[in-house]
Design an enzyme around this catalytic site. Structure first.
Site, PDB file in Angstrom:
ATOM      1  N   LYS A 199       0.974  -1.351   0.149  1.00 45.30           N
ATOM      2  CA  LYS A 199      -0.045   0.045   0.072  1.00 45.30           C
ATOM      3  C   LYS A 199       0.955   1.197   0.028  1.00 45.30           C
ATOM      4  O   LYS A 199       2.031   1.266   0.295  1.00 45.30           O
ATOM      5  CB  LYS A 199      -0.914   0.042   1.151  1.00 45.30           C
ATOM      6  CG  LYS A 199      -2.170  -0.935   0.982  1.00 45.30           C
ATOM      7  CD  LYS A 199      -3.215  -0.866   1.724  1.00 45.30           C
ATOM      8  CE  LYS A 199      -4.271  -2.032   1.362  1.00 45.30           C
ATOM      9  NZ  LYS A 199      -5.537  -2.024   2.212  1.00 45.30           N
ATOM     10  N   ARG A 234      -3.521 -10.332   4.758  1.00 43.87           N
ATOM     11  CA  ARG A 234      -3.940 -10.268   3.514  1.00 43.87           C
ATOM     12  C   ARG A 234      -2.738  -9.531   2.706  1.00 43.87           C
ATOM     13  O   ARG A 234      -2.380  -8.571   2.796  1.00 43.87           O
ATOM     14  CB  ARG A 234      -5.036  -9.310   3.418  1.00 43.87           C
ATOM     15  CG  ARG A 234      -5.801  -9.288   1.969  1.00 43.87           C
ATOM     16  CD  ARG A 234      -6.915  -8.342   2.084  1.00 43.87           C
ATOM     17  NE  ARG A 234      -7.586  -8.259   0.704  1.00 43.87           N
ATOM     18  CZ  ARG A 234      -7.204  -7.687  -0.023  1.00 43.87           C
ATOM     19  NH1 ARG A 234      -6.301  -6.799  -0.149  1.00 43.87           N
ATOM     20  NH2 ARG A 234      -7.917  -7.657  -1.421  1.00 43.87           N
TER      21      ARG A 234
END
Ligand code: HH2
Length: 268
Positions: A199, A234
């Site tokens: 991210k 995740r």
């Protein structure tokens, strides 16, 4: 025990793997690879929720995810990453065992079908969520929201619930860092899932404009999260994450995972 959720986006536009696994054959091959590398769950998504992403119509999302869920559900634990009740229902009917709910609204679907539910926190909607996100107390507000929803879901009969602070979903760098620093406090109340893989906050800390170049930062977050008691990670990079957390766990003098945790507080 930490579990690894491998990301399988069957979208044209996901920020890290968009367009790579479109079509059932490519998606199944990708899933098989992640399972061989040590994934415990395959998270199938048909709508990008990256900042600025436009919503995908229900029929298009179903067209993308349903054949993939049908093909995978007899081979492994499948979660469906969706904000739509109809998509969640169809995928559960096809064998998905977990609803990964980035909008935090689908616990009644999980309760009706007797499947697991991930409640993620998001401030706003993907199209605008990164336009000046604001909190008075990010840890307290996010934690309070998650625990309220999680308790409601448990009371409604959802068999398994995980809470997820929603890294990058209506959060600036300070918000993301604060939420990651205080994971042990959240994990003291409910099983936690974290999705920080590749991210952009990693790029904000140490420049890496291409998401593919954010593996080192992603691994540090994965290790940090596991040592903080997170139950599910995740991730895009399954093999590297498995190796990183196994080594970290071998070197750590206290038990990690859902059992004992180092101290910390989410203030929630
Ligand atoms: N992040 C993304 C999507 N789904 N689900 C949970 N529970 N937690 C997360 O942090 C999370 C999530 C966004 O990442 P990705 O799926 O890689 O990208 P995109 O939204 O562009 O498809």
């Amino acid at each position: 025990m930490t579990r690894i959720m491998g990301i399988l986006n069957v979208t044209p536009d996901s920020f890290a793997d968009g367009g790579r696994w479109m079509g059932v054959a490519a998606a199944v091959a990708r899933a098989e690879r992640m399972l061989a590398e040590g994934a415990d769950i395959i998270d199938v998504g048909g709508e990008s929720t990256r900042p600025g992403a436009a919503p995908v119509p229900e029929d298009e999302e179903l067209r993308r995810v349903l054949p993939v869920v049908e093909a995978l559900a007899h081979r492994c634990v499948v979660s469906v990453d969706t904000r739509k009740a109809a998509v969640a229902r169809c995928c559960v009917d096809a064998g998905a065992q977990i609803i990964n709910d980035v909008a935090g609204l689908l616990w009644t679907v999980a309760a009706d079908h007797g499947v697991g539910w991930v409640v993620m926190h998001m401030q706003g909607q993907p199209q605008t969520m990164q336009h000046r996100p604001a909190y008075d107390d990010v840890v307290g507000e996010v934690g309070g929201y998650l625990l309220e929803r999680a308790r409601e879901a448990r009371a409604a009969g959802v068999p398994q619930v995980w809470v997820d602070p929603g890294i990058g979903f209506g959060k600036n760098l300070d918000h993301n860092v604060e939420l990651l620093r205080t994971l042990p406090g959240l994990a003291a109340h409910f099983p936690v899932l974290v999705g920080a893989s590749r991210k952009s906050f990693i790029h904000q800390i140490s420049p890496a404009p291409d998401p593919a170049d954010r593996l080192p930062g992603s691994l540090v977050v994965a290790v940090h999260a596991v040592l903080g008691g997170v139950e599910i990670l995740r991730v895009h990079d399954v093999a590297a994450t498995v190796q990183a957390i196994r080594v970290a766990q071998a070197l750590t003098p206290w038990p990690t995972g859902a059992g004992r945790r180092p101290t910390g507080s989410a203030g929630s």
